[in-house]
Design a protein around this motif. Structure first.
Motif, PDB file in Angstrom:
ATOM      1  N   SER A  74      27.639 -25.363 -10.778  1.00  0.00           N
ATOM      2  CA  SER A  74      28.441 -25.214 -11.990  1.00  0.00           C
ATOM      3  C   SER A  74      29.790 -24.552 -11.772  1.00  0.00           C
ATOM      4  N   SER A  75      30.011 -23.911 -10.611  1.00  0.00           N
ATOM      5  CA  SER A  75      31.248 -23.163 -10.413  1.00  0.00           C
ATOM      6  C   SER A  75      31.857 -23.441  -9.047  1.00  0.00           C
ATOM      7  N   PHE A  76      33.162 -23.262  -8.973  1.00  0.00           N
ATOM      8  CA  PHE A  76      33.862 -23.457  -7.708  1.00  0.00           C
ATOM      9  C   PHE A  76      33.603 -22.303  -6.759  1.00  0.00           C
ATOM     10  N   CYS A  77      33.975 -21.082  -7.171  1.00  0.00           N
ATOM     11  CA  CYS A  77      33.772 -19.916  -6.302  1.00  0.00           C
ATOM     12  C   CYS A  77      33.937 -18.651  -7.132  1.00  0.00           C
ATOM     13  N   ALA A  78      32.902 -17.815  -7.144  1.00  0.00           N
ATOM     14  CA  ALA A  78      32.887 -16.617  -7.985  1.00  0.00           C
ATOM     15  C   ALA A  78      33.357 -15.378  -7.246  1.00  0.00           C
ATOM     16  N   GLY A  79      34.206 -15.552  -6.236  1.00  0.00           N
ATOM     17  CA  GLY A  79      34.739 -14.397  -5.527  1.00  0.00           C
ATOM     18  C   GLY A  79      33.843 -13.952  -4.397  1.00  0.00           C
ATOM     19  N   PHE A  80      34.026 -12.713  -3.957  1.00  0.00           N
ATOM     20  CA  PHE A  80      33.264 -12.193  -2.821  1.00  0.00           C
ATOM     21  C   PHE A  80      31.814 -11.958  -3.225  1.00  0.00           C
ATOM     22  N   ASN A  81      30.913 -12.299  -2.326  1.00  0.00           N
ATOM     23  CA  ASN A  81      29.499 -12.052  -2.557  1.00  0.00           C
ATOM     24  C   ASN A  81      29.229 -10.552  -2.425  1.00  0.00           C
ATOM     25  N   LEU A  82      28.947  -9.909  -3.525  1.00  0.00           N
ATOM     26  CA  LEU A  82      28.790  -8.455  -3.522  1.00  0.00           C
ATOM     27  C   LEU A  82      27.580  -7.991  -2.716  1.00  0.00           C
ATOM     28  N   ASN A  83      26.621  -8.881  -2.486  1.00  0.00           N
ATOM     29  CA  ASN A  83      25.504  -8.508  -1.610  1.00  0.00           C
ATOM     30  C   ASN A  83      26.002  -8.238  -0.196  1.00  0.00           C
ATOM     31  N   ASP A  84      26.932  -9.068   0.269  1.00  0.00           N
ATOM     32  CA  ASP A  84      27.496  -8.855   1.600  1.00  0.00           C
ATOM     33  C   ASP A  84      28.442  -7.667   1.615  1.00  0.00           C
ATOM     34  N   LEU A  85      29.103  -7.419   0.493  1.00  0.00           N
ATOM     35  CA  LEU A  85      30.008  -6.274   0.416  1.00  0.00           C
ATOM     36  C   LEU A  85      29.245  -4.969   0.595  1.00  0.00           C
ATOM     37  N   ALA A  86      27.981  -4.964   0.217  1.00  0.00           N
ATOM     38  CA  ALA A  86      27.171  -3.746   0.304  1.00  0.00           C
ATOM     39  C   ALA A  86      26.599  -3.509   1.693  1.00  0.00           C
ATOM     40  N   LEU A  87      26.778  -4.457   2.610  1.00  0.00           N
ATOM     41  CA  LEU A  87      26.239  -4.280   3.955  1.00  0.00           C
ATOM     42  C   LEU A  87      26.905  -3.107   4.653  1.00  0.00           C
ATOM     43  N   ASP A  88      26.123  -2.357   5.415  1.00  0.00           N
ATOM     44  CA  ASP A  88      26.691  -1.257   6.188  1.00  0.00           C
ATOM     45  C   ASP A  88      27.495  -1.801   7.354  1.00  0.00           C
ATOM     46  N   PRO A  89      28.587  -1.127   7.722  1.00  0.00           N
ATOM     47  CA  PRO A  89      29.382  -1.578   8.868  1.00  0.00           C
ATOM     48  C   PRO A  89      28.623  -1.347  10.166  1.00  0.00           C
ATOM     49  N   PRO A  90      29.048  -1.993  11.262  1.00  0.00           N
ATOM     50  CA  PRO A  90      28.433  -1.729  12.569  1.00  0.00           C
ATOM     51  C   PRO A  90      28.519  -0.241  12.905  1.00  0.00           C
ATOM     52  N   ALA A  91      27.600   0.230  13.714  1.00  0.00           N
ATOM     53  CA  ALA A  91      27.501   1.658  14.017  1.00  0.00           C
ATOM     54  C   ALA A  91      28.772   2.214  14.638  1.00  0.00           C
ATOM     55  N   GLU A  92      29.487   1.382  15.403  1.00  0.00           N
ATOM     56  CA  GLU A  92      30.693   1.870  16.080  1.00  0.00           C
ATOM     57  C   GLU A  92      31.929   1.807  15.182  1.00  0.00           C
ATOM     58  N   MET A  93      31.766   1.370  13.953  1.00  0.00           N
ATOM     59  CA  MET A  93      32.898   1.250  13.036  1.00  0.00           C
ATOM     60  C   MET A  93      32.658   2.057  11.769  1.00  0.00           C
ATOM     61  N   GLY A  94      33.734   2.568  11.198  1.00  0.00           N
ATOM     62  CA  GLY A  94      33.681   3.081   9.838  1.00  0.00           C
ATOM     63  C   GLY A  94      33.872   1.934   8.871  1.00  0.00           C
ATOM     64  N   ARG A  95      33.677   2.227   7.584  1.00  0.00           N
ATOM     65  CA  ARG A  95      33.812   1.156   6.590  1.00  0.00           C
ATOM     66  C   ARG A  95      35.246   0.638   6.538  1.00  0.00           C
ATOM     67  N   THR A  96      36.228   1.546   6.675  1.00  0.00           N
ATOM     68  CA  THR A  96      37.620   1.086   6.643  1.00  0.00           C
ATOM     69  C   THR A  96      37.909   0.147   7.799  1.00  0.00           C
ATOM     70  N   GLN A  97      37.417   0.497   8.990  1.00  0.00           N
ATOM     71  CA  GLN A  97      37.629  -0.376  10.147  1.00  0.00           C
ATOM     72  C   GLN A  97      36.985  -1.737   9.914  1.00  0.00           C
ATOM     73  N   ARG A  98      35.754  -1.739   9.438  1.00  0.00           N
ATOM     74  CA  ARG A  98      35.045  -2.993   9.196  1.00  0.00           C
ATOM     75  C   ARG A  98      35.773  -3.842   8.148  1.00  0.00           C
ATOM     76  N   ASP A  99      36.113  -3.188   7.022  1.00  0.00           N
ATOM     77  CA  ASP A  99      36.717  -3.934   5.928  1.00  0.00           C
ATOM     78  C   ASP A  99      38.066  -4.519   6.319  1.00  0.00           C
ATOM     79  N   PHE A 100      38.835  -3.787   7.125  1.00  0.00           N
ATOM     80  CA  PHE A 100      40.160  -4.273   7.491  1.00  0.00           C
ATOM     81  C   PHE A 100      40.088  -5.314   8.607  1.00  0.00           C
ATOM     82  N   PHE A 101      39.360  -4.987   9.667  1.00  0.00           N
ATOM     83  CA  PHE A 101      39.378  -5.841  10.853  1.00  0.00           C
ATOM     84  C   PHE A 101      38.435  -7.034  10.748  1.00  0.00           C
ATOM     85  N   ILE A 102      37.403  -6.918   9.932  1.00  0.00           N
ATOM     86  CA  ILE A 102      36.455  -8.032   9.830  1.00  0.00           C
ATOM     87  C   ILE A 102      36.544  -8.685   8.458  1.00  0.00           C
ATOM     88  N   MET A 103      36.143  -7.956   7.426  1.00  0.00           N
ATOM     89  CA  MET A 103      36.001  -8.566   6.113  1.00  0.00           C
ATOM     90  C   MET A 103      37.304  -9.165   5.603  1.00  0.00           C
TER      91      MET A 103
END
Length: 293
Positions: A74-103
């Motif tokens: 029924s829809s084209f795209c509802a934005g970012f999947n918030l389930n994935d947004l809630a995933l913890d970053p890799p152990a060697e990264m902080g959330r800022t590093q993960r969000d900027f360099f990966i997400m």
């Protein structure tokens, strides 16, 4: 593997290994559909990675001339999947590093790859286009809207900015600066009819006609153009969106036109228009058709 793969060490252009997108070939027109209808095709890491992989691969596919982008369900795209947004970053990264360099990179690579893709992309859009869905809609070269289509800068509703994934680049150029500010600063849902009146779309149709209408546009492109000429036209149009100077744009057009004149398609096309060759064109149309590459 064919000569194209053997001689140039290209991979086979196979698109059947995806789960979150579906690729259907209709001759030279490829339909790419987001395939997570249960989540309104929200952008999971898997969906984004598969879409990026397809866009990078299809750039070199000589059989693909036009892409129709749509969403299953029924829809084209509802934005970012918030389930994935809630995933913890890799152990060697902080959330800022993960969000900027990966997400954020994976997110924005979608529109970067859409722009780099030489084939025109026609959006066949219905239902919700929220957040990243808004941005991907804007990055299409043409758009067909279903009556249910609603666009919203949903990032603002979750404490983020209204500008993401090229939305602030394309939208003011498509509908004008003031209207783009309204879309990106109020976060109100804007429906298909209003967007069509603003010049956001090429067609506004009933939901069940969205894909067929987009395919009609794609077939018109295939029928009336040569593949290389169409790709060079997209390049020039994308360049003009950058706000190039008049002189720079003229130089690009001149270059592209001269390059195109040296193709076999131009040779066939100009001969086809020669009145002295009309009988030969009728007798041997295969000698005057555009190539597939």
């Amino acid at each position: 593997m064919g000569v194209y793969q053997d001689q140039y060490y290209m991979d086979d252009f196979v698109y059947d290994g995806y789960e979150k997108i579906e690729i259907e070939k209709r001759g030279p027109i490829y339909i790419c559909a987001f395939n997570d209808a249960g989540n309104l095709n929200a952008m999971s890491y898997q969906q984004m990675a598969e879409f990026n992989n397809f866009l990078i691969k299809v750039r070199m596919d000589p059989e693909c001339r036009v892409i129709v982008l749509t969403g299953n369900g029924s829809s084209f795209c509802a934005g970012f999947n918030l389930n994935d947004l809630a995933l913890d970053p890799p152990a060697e990264m902080g959330r800022t590093q993960r969000d900027f360099f990966i997400m954020q990179t994976i997110c924005s690579d979608q529109v970067v790859n859409m722009r780099a893709c030489p084939q025109p992309i026609i959006g066949a859009l219905k239902g919700h286009a929220v957040g990243g869905g808004l941005s991907i809609s804007c990055a299409c070269d043409l758009r067909v809207l279903g009556e249910s289509f609603k666009m919203q800068a949903g990032y603002l509703n979750i404490g983020l900015t209204g500008t993401d994934m090229s939305g602030s680049f394309y939208l003011p150029k498509i509908i004008g600066f003031a209207r783009a500010n309204e879309v990106l600063m109020t976060a109100r849902r804007i429906g298909a009819e209003e967007l069509y009146d603003w010049g956001f779309a090429n067609r506004l149709v009933e939901d069940e006609k969205v894909l067929d209408t987009a395919l009609e546009l794609a077939e018109m492109m295939v029928k009336n153009t040569s593949p290389f000429g169409l790709r060079l036209t997209k390049e020039s149009m994308q360049s003009s969106v950058d706000g190039n100077s008049f002189d720079t744009q003229i130089k690009m057009e001149n270059r592209n036109q001269v390059v195109a004149t040296e193709t076999q398609d131009a040779y066939r096309g100009t001969r086809k228009m020669n009145p002295k060759l009309r009988e030969d064109v009728k007798a041997h149309p295969e000698n005057y058709t555009f190539s597939n590459h």
